[in-house]
Design an enzyme around this catalytic site. Structure first.
Site, short mmCIF file in Angstrom:
data_model
loop_
_atom_site.label_atom_id
_atom_site.label_comp_id
_atom_site.label_asym_id
_atom_site.label_seq_id
_atom_site.Cartn_x
_atom_site.Cartn_y
_atom_site.Cartn_z
N SER A 118 -21.33 -15.47 38.65
CA SER A 118 -21.85 -14.94 37.40
C SER A 118 -23.36 -15.19 37.31
O SER A 118 -24.12 -14.72 38.14
CB SER A 118 -21.10 -15.56 36.22
OG SER A 118 -21.36 -14.87 35.02
N ASP B 48 -13.14 -6.75 36.33
CA ASP B 48 -14.27 -7.31 35.59
C ASP B 48 -14.87 -6.26 34.66
O ASP B 48 -15.33 -5.21 35.11
CB ASP B 48 -15.32 -7.80 36.58
CG ASP B 48 -16.37 -8.71 35.94
OD1 ASP B 48 -16.53 -8.65 34.71
OD2 ASP B 48 -17.02 -9.48 36.68
N HIS C 60 -13.49 -11.07 34.52
CA HIS C 60 -14.66 -11.77 35.05
C HIS C 60 -14.34 -13.22 35.43
O HIS C 60 -14.86 -13.73 36.43
CB HIS C 60 -15.77 -11.73 34.00
CG HIS C 60 -17.05 -12.36 34.45
ND1 HIS C 60 -17.84 -11.84 35.46
CD2 HIS C 60 -17.69 -13.49 34.02
CE1 HIS C 60 -18.90 -12.60 35.64
NE2 HIS C 60 -18.85 -13.60 34.77
#
Length: 588
Positions: free
Chosen positions: A169, A374, A403
């Site tokens: 991320s 995601d 995610h």
């Protein structure tokens, strides 16, 4: 599935963090950098950087693995990626881990603006001893700022080269920017569920979360008491929004199945709902959430709910996540970090903003990990990275958890990264090429079949799943192509407008005092490249060149208002002469 274990019943954790308060994590180190210049022009003094290390640095200083953490994590990798670390005492060199304590010197630095030990709004301001920065902490701090600061930390630790830079991320953005800023310093990259530039979709999600915070009456322009007050409701709401973007619809639907807090299919919100809020989770901390906060939330809603509105498990789950989050995070810090995310664009200031060209010059051995479900950073963004970076492999996680799959499917991800570091090819793209094989196999089965109405076999089911994945891959590819086309069209339009402006300027210099020049000026005034109504064009973007301008010293985060569009006052003559700055504090 391509990767992960989405079909099994592996528990889905509520929160990857075990910390229950702000401040440096256990066993972390703090280094002080005397002076650090931010991209926004502000020079920070006595900058504290919290970092954690594992393993030992070798004599050459080239066995360092830099780990970038996610948005709200701390520097303690063992707290949220413990499955990745192994090979310590008693495990030996054969430990199946992607980060090996006998081979790697693992470093993770906390980000600027985070409440976990590095300089942030909750840190003491050296210019005002005894007082924290609060709203006076400079913004925006960029991903590139964090890279430059962490490079200074690594230099002081005598690291000469990074054998690998890895992150998920926000950590993937840090790793990518590190390779672009110091290409010879980084050997390998692992980019998990990240992107090369923050999208408008993600920026919009972040702005909605920020608005929830600054709209809380207790925000007080960012100058609240961190210990006893602050916009706790706004911060909790932001976390609830974020949790939805970290998961996917299928994951949430399977988790809760439209059940209420009492486990009934047709719930009615009542007094008993607050007594049985525990979700059917592996994390049994849910029912231990502070009862006072639960009671306050229920009391605030009582007049509206009137005990007749359904009380769903998903509501209780999100409220619990919000209340849990405000125990370990700070609102000003959350604002700062989301602005840092928005700053991310690896092509900013490089190759005239040519995104694909910048990525093509990053020749590092790279593993890109994408997640099909995601919704925050869609799979097309990771596929784009892998397509543009010449030495990249793409590993696809087909998990329903969205995610956060990189924190949930952690064991299988650890194994993939370990194999990749050992030189194996782990490339797993969604199998578009399987269409021809699937058609051939079905034709063969038709020829061999003696009955038209036979029961579906396991092979039929597998073929159906393969076809679904193929269709999904084609959709992702189409989205990527459309995205590239839009970007290239916008870039071409910009270049044409700049060229036209240069041509007009040249003509103006040649006939400056002529009537023709005056006519041309009038024509330019009517047809020049101007910004749309209500959109600010930065004539001198200064230190960032593209997309940002420094925030005035007197301003605060709480004073930031909308600039897109303008709402005129309800006067009779429509006079708008008093508003001469082209901006508005109200959106359309």
């Amino acid at each position: 599935m391509s990767g992960g274990n989405g079909g099994n019943n592996e528990p889905v954790p509520d929160d990857h963090m075990k910390s229950t308060a702000i401040g440096p994590p256990l066993n972390a180190n703090v280094m002080t950098i005397p002076l650090f210049q931010l991209e926004n022009g502000v020079a920070l003094k006595e900058v504290k950087v919290c970092y954690s290390t594992y393993g030992r640095l070798n004599e050459d200083g080239d066995n360092c693995v830099l780990v970038g953490h996610s948005l709200t994590s701390n520097s303690n990798v063992d707290e949220w990626w413990s499955e990745f670390i192994g090979g310590g005492e008693g495990e030996g060199k054969e430990a199946k881990c992607s980060l090996h304590l006998e081979k790697d010197f693992i470093v993770c630095c906390n980000y600027i603006g985070s409440p976990y030990g590095t300089a942030s709004p909750v840190s003491e301001n050296p210019e005002t001893p005894g007082k924290i920065y609060g709203s006076r902490f400079p913004a925006p701090v960029t991903i590139r700022d964090n890279v430059n600061l962490q490079k200074m930390v690594l230099d002081r630790l005598k690291v000469t080269r990074l054998s690998m830079c890895i992150g998920g991320s926000m950590g993937a953005m840090l790793a990518l920017e590190f390779a672009a800023s110091f290409p010879e310093y980084v050997e390998k990259l692992v980019l998990i569920a990240g992107c090369g530039k923050h999208t408008d979709w993600a920026i919009g999600i972040g702005e909605a979360q920020r608005h929830a915070i600054v709209s809380d009456a207790n925000f007080e322009g960012g100058d609240y008491d961190v210990e006893t007050g602050g916009p706790k409701d706004g911060l909790a709401t932001s976390r609830m929004m974020a949790m939805l973007s970290y998961r996917a619809p299928v994951s949430m639907d399977e988790k809760f199945s439209r059940m209420n807090v009492e486990g009934k299919e047709h719930p009615v919100r009542g007094s008993a709902g607050g007594e049985n809020e525990k979700e059917n989770d592996d994390d049994d901390d849910h029912d231990k959430a502070p009862s006072r906060e639960r009671e306050q939330t229920q009391q605030k809603r009582k007049s509206f709910d009137n005990n007749h509105v359904p009380y769903w498990q998903v509501e209780s789950y999100l409220q619990y996540q919000g209340q849990k989050f405000i125990q370990r995070f700070d609102a000003n810090c959350y604002l700062q970090l989301t602005y840092t995310l928005d700053s991310h664009d690896v092509s900013r200031g490089r190759e005239n903003g040519d995104y694909e060209r910048v990525l093509s010059k990053l020749t590092h051995d790279t593993l890109v990990v994408g997640i099909l479900s995601d919704v925050l950073y869609p799979f097309a963004l990771q596929r784009e990275l892998a397509d543009c970076m010449p030495n990249a492999q793409l590993y696809t996680i087909d998990s329903p958890h969205g995610h956060d799959s990189f924190l949930i499917e952690i064991n299988s991800l650890n194994e993939v990264i370990r194999r990749w570091r050992n030189g194996e090819n782990v490339e797993v793209r969604d199998p578009c090429e399987s269409v021809a094989l699937l058609e051939e196999q079905r034709n063969r089965e038709r020829r061999q079949s003696s009955s038209a109405d036979h029961a579906p076999s396991s092979t039929d089911v597998e073929d159906s799943e393969t076809l679904k994945r193929t269709v999904r891959a084609l959709r992702e590819e189409l989205a990527r192509v459309h995205g590239n086309l839009r970007a290239q069209t916008a870039r071409a339009d910009l270049y044409l407008r700049k060229l036209q402006a240069l041509t007009d300027d040249e003509g103006e210099n040649n006939g400056k005092n002529s009537e023709t020049s005056r006519q041309r000026n009038k024509k330019r005034a009517a047809n020049t490249f101007a910004s749309p109504h209500g959109v600010i064009v930065l004539s001198d973007p200064g230190y960032l060149n593209e997309g940002f301008s420094p925030i005035a010293k007197a301003s605060s985060l709480g004073a930031r208002g909308p600039v897109f569009g303008k709402i005129k006052a309800n006067d009779t003559n429509g006079d708008d002469s008093n508003n001469n700055n082209g901006t508005s504090h109200a959106g359309v």
